[in-house]
Design an enzyme around this catalytic site. Structure first.
Site, PDB file in Angstrom:
ATOM      1  N   GLU A   1       0.809  -1.218   0.000  1.00  0.00           N
ATOM      2  CA  GLU A   1       0.000   0.000   0.000  1.00  0.00           C
ATOM      3  C   GLU A   1       0.843   1.270   0.000  1.00  0.00           C
ATOM      4  O   GLU A   1       0.523   2.258  -0.669  1.00  0.00           O
ATOM      5  CB  GLU A   1      -0.948   0.004   1.200  1.00  0.00           C
ATOM      6  CG  GLU A   1      -2.117  -0.961   1.097  1.00  0.00           C
ATOM      7  CD  GLU A   1      -1.781  -2.398   1.462  1.00  0.00           C
ATOM      8  OE1 GLU A   1      -2.650  -3.271   1.323  1.00  0.00           O
ATOM      9  OE2 GLU A   1      -0.626  -2.634   1.889  1.00  0.00           O
TER      10      GLU A   1
ATOM     11  N   HIS B   1     -11.230  -5.838   8.942  1.00  0.00           N
ATOM     12  CA  HIS B   1     -11.917  -5.568   7.676  1.00  0.00           C
ATOM     13  C   HIS B   1     -13.208  -4.776   7.901  1.00  0.00           C
ATOM     14  O   HIS B   1     -14.057  -4.739   7.015  1.00  0.00           O
ATOM     15  CB  HIS B   1     -12.266  -6.878   6.954  1.00  0.00           C
ATOM     16  CG  HIS B   1     -11.083  -7.678   6.524  1.00  0.00           C
ATOM     17  ND1 HIS B   1     -10.357  -8.453   7.389  1.00  0.00           N
ATOM     18  CD2 HIS B   1     -10.482  -7.810   5.308  1.00  0.00           C
ATOM     19  CE1 HIS B   1      -9.379  -9.047   6.734  1.00  0.00           C
ATOM     20  NE2 HIS B   1      -9.430  -8.670   5.472  1.00  0.00           N
TER      21      HIS B   1
END
Length: 658
Positions: free
Chosen positions: A397, A464
């Site tokens: 990322e 998540h």
């Protein structure tokens, strides 16, 4: 030291000497000024001039270079006016950051230089993005990026090399191995014998170069750049060198053994090269003296210009306005044709229409290409736009956020899908320290949208399910969007992509396929920073966003006796405070519902703002309702207990009864 000069003209050999001498003489002057208190700090590159000058001389003027602290030779070789450099170091307006950043922490599109930030690593990924833009433009350019041997320990180094290798990007990764990361010697920083060996792990060509030999540096880099321009690929270069001063002047060099200092003093890149030019009768003493007189005059003349310039003017309005690049919002009206679609479809359609609108827009993210993303938002995009513009990324990322910044710097637009908003933590540094500060620091746009699938209620557990918008609403320079409905999502996403500033675009996973709405089929926009008033009433103001808006609607449907203004913020930064104030002044009561946990969330700031600006209109304390102070649990009953949905009605009725 052996100099092979058969392929370098005598004119260029003299030029390389002058180019090395200038930063050395500037540094010697700066060290005097530092002792006199006329500059605040200095990072010396004395002993390393051959690297900066050699690499820059081998590059074309239109090719980007990303230098570090000790690369003054990059700036002088690119012929930046010295008074501007001196003004930069003194915090004057004629510098490159208007006094907002120091030393070499700046960039300039005029000279195709992108300066560093103190966190070092992100600029390696930025170089990837710049090079990717060049590949897409098919212009045959090379990008050079510098780091020190200490910086190779950062994760960004490994991520950037991996991305460049996988994507065949023409990036020249230049490691200046000067033996010490501040005071930490190389044997405490890495185990391999040579840092160039790390290139093998990425399937990357690598070379070891004598960083104190200007002809070797120039000739090698020149040859490699010519090859890379024809056949794009990354190359790793390790320059063996040494710095003869401290990491910065205050730290000194007492930690360096005296014999090591003496050894490297004998390898001085300028003294040895000067002797070579004299021995070869390319220069004589008189010509060298003339060069030094010329450089001295240039330094003194430009120093006077910088010193004579007044201190940077303090202007609060300008400071605030320069956080973001100005954006002329274009209001594109909705068409008459609509289709009843889900939130996920609205986002996909908006993204597709933006890809059609901008042929310089690139989508990046894990699994976004053939697979279509884990939520299938980019399904079919490869067929429509090709793999060059719809790019699967490695799991890195940080490097991809940085690459998105690089794309923007080199004239492209970027949309990055953060597979789950939770994963932004591994890309946090370039978001909050690079993207957010680019325009304020050196007037450069960050034309980047980061899509952030988020939210609980779907049994996805602690990693998540977060709604982590508060990580970013605290950071000035970022815009944060969080729609609750398909129609808003499409229009706001289109605007976010049009906006040249960095936007975090939050998309609630629980709403993706559960919320339908009639959405205009054609391209349209909705302005950022303007809330939507969904219901109007007189007794209380409800403020929410994302899934909270739907919880509030359900509650009002079950308690139709409640007369409430319901405000959907839609955008958290910029925040539509006037819509909130107007409603509170009418109703006298305010309840704020957010999915995020309570402390430090956007509800706290709204509460404080209302207390400061609407206190005399309040008939009750402002009430915040949020998730409990735990990570998000997995089991359904635990998650239901965590989320505020089932507590909201009680809190609402309790406040009404106050």
């Amino acid at each position: 030291m052996k100099y092979q000069n058969s392929k370098v003209s005598q004119k260029l050999q003299v030029s390389l000497y002058e180019r090395m001498l200038k930063p050395r003489m500037i540094e010697e002057k700066m060290l005097i000024l530092l002792r006199q208190g006329k500059i605040s700090k200095w990072f010396s590159g004395i002993g390393q001039e051959a690297i900066s000058v050699g690499v820059t001389s081998a590059m074309q003027a239109e090719e980007y270079i990303l230098p570090m602290h000790r690369n003054l030779g990059v700036f002088t070789t690119r012929d930046i006016p010295l008074y501007r450099l001196f003004a930069q170091w003194q915090g004057k307006a004629s510098g490159f950051t208007n006094g907002r950043d120091r030393s070499f922490h700046f960039g300039t599109q005029e000279f195709n230089i992108v300066g560093m930030i103190s966190h070092l690593g992100p600029q390696l990924g930025v170089a990837d993005g710049i090079a990717l833009a060049d590949v897409l433009k098919k212009n045959g350019h090379v990008t050079a990026v510098f780091t020190g041997e200490g910086g190779t320990s950062e994760g960004d180094f490994h991520e950037a090399l991996n991305v460049a290798a996988v994507w065949n990007l023409p990036v020249l990764f230049c490691i200046e191995n000067n033996g010490y990361g501040l005071s930490t010697p190389t044997d405490e920083q890495y185990k391999c014998e040579h840092l160039a060996d790390k290139g093998k792990g990425y399937g990357m060509e690598s070379h070891i170069i004598d960083g104190n030999n200007i002809l070797e540096v120039f000739s090698t880099v020149d040859k490699l750049c010519k090859k890379m321009r024809k056949n794009p690929e990354p190359i790793l270069l390790e320059f063996k060198t040494f710095r003869m001063r401290g990491h910065e002047e205050a730290s000194g060099t007492k930690y360096v053994p005296a014999e090591l200092m003496e050894e490297w003093a004998q390898k001085d890149p300028i003294a040895n090269y000067e002797k070579f030019l004299l021995d070869e009768q390319i220069l004589d003493v008189a010509k060298i003296d003339a060069i030094k007189v010329k450089i001295t005059a240039e330094i003194n003349e430009n120093l006077k210009l910088a010193f004579d310039e007044s201190e940077v003017e303090v202007n609060k309005t300008k400071e605030l306005n320069d956080v973001y690049k100005s954006f002329d919002y274009e209001d594109i009206k909705e068409g008459s044709v609509v289709e009843n679609i889900r939130l996920v479809d609205a986002i996909s359609t908006g993204l597709k229409q933006s890809m059609e609108k901008y042929d310089n827009l690139v989508i990046m993210g894990q699994d976004v290409a053939d697979y279509g993303g884990v939520f299938k938002i980019t399904d079919g995009f490869v067929d429509a736009f090709g793999k060059e513009r719809v790019r699967n990324t490695p799991i890195c990322e940080s490097a991809i956020v940085s690459a998105a910044a690089g794309l923007s710097i080199n004239g492209m637009k970027a949309v990055m899908e953060m597979q789950f908003a939770d994963f932004a933590s591994t890309g946090f540094n370039p978001i909050v320290n690079y993207l957010a500060k680019m325009h304020y620091r050196w007037n450069e746009k960050a034309d980047v949208v980061i899509r952030m699938p988020c939210g609980g209620g779907v049994g996805a557990g602690p990693f998540h399910s977060q709604t982590n918008e508060a990580w970013f609403t605290k950071t000035v320079g970022l815009k944060v969007v969080y729609p609750a409905f398909p129609k808003d999502a499409k229009g706001l996403l289109n605007t976010a992509i049009n906006d040249p500033n960095p936007v975090l675009f939050f998309e609630h996973k629980g709403l993706y396929r559960s919320v339908y709405q009639n959405v205009p089929s054609d391209y349209y926009t909705i302005p950022l920073g303007k809330a939507a008033v969904l219901k109007e009433g007189n007794d209380i103001t409800i403020v929410s966003y994302g899934a909270g808006v739907h919880w509030a609607l359900e509650t009002l449907e079950s308690h139709q006796e409640v007369s409430a203004d319901l405000i959907d913020l839609r955008t958290l930064a910029p925040l539509d405070t006037e819509a909130i104030y107007t409603s509170v002044r009418k109703t006298g009561k305010l309840i704020i519902l957010q999915e995020d946990s309570l402390f430090g969330g956007i509800a706290s700031d709204i509460s404080a703002l209302v207390m400061e600006n609407c206190f005399e209109h309040l008939d009750a304390p402002v009430k915040r309702v949020a998730s409990i102070e735990t990570p998000i649990p997995f089991a359904k009953n635990l998650e239901n207990n965590y989320l505020p949905k089932n507590r909201f009605a009680h809190e609402l009725l309790d406040l009404l009864a106050y």
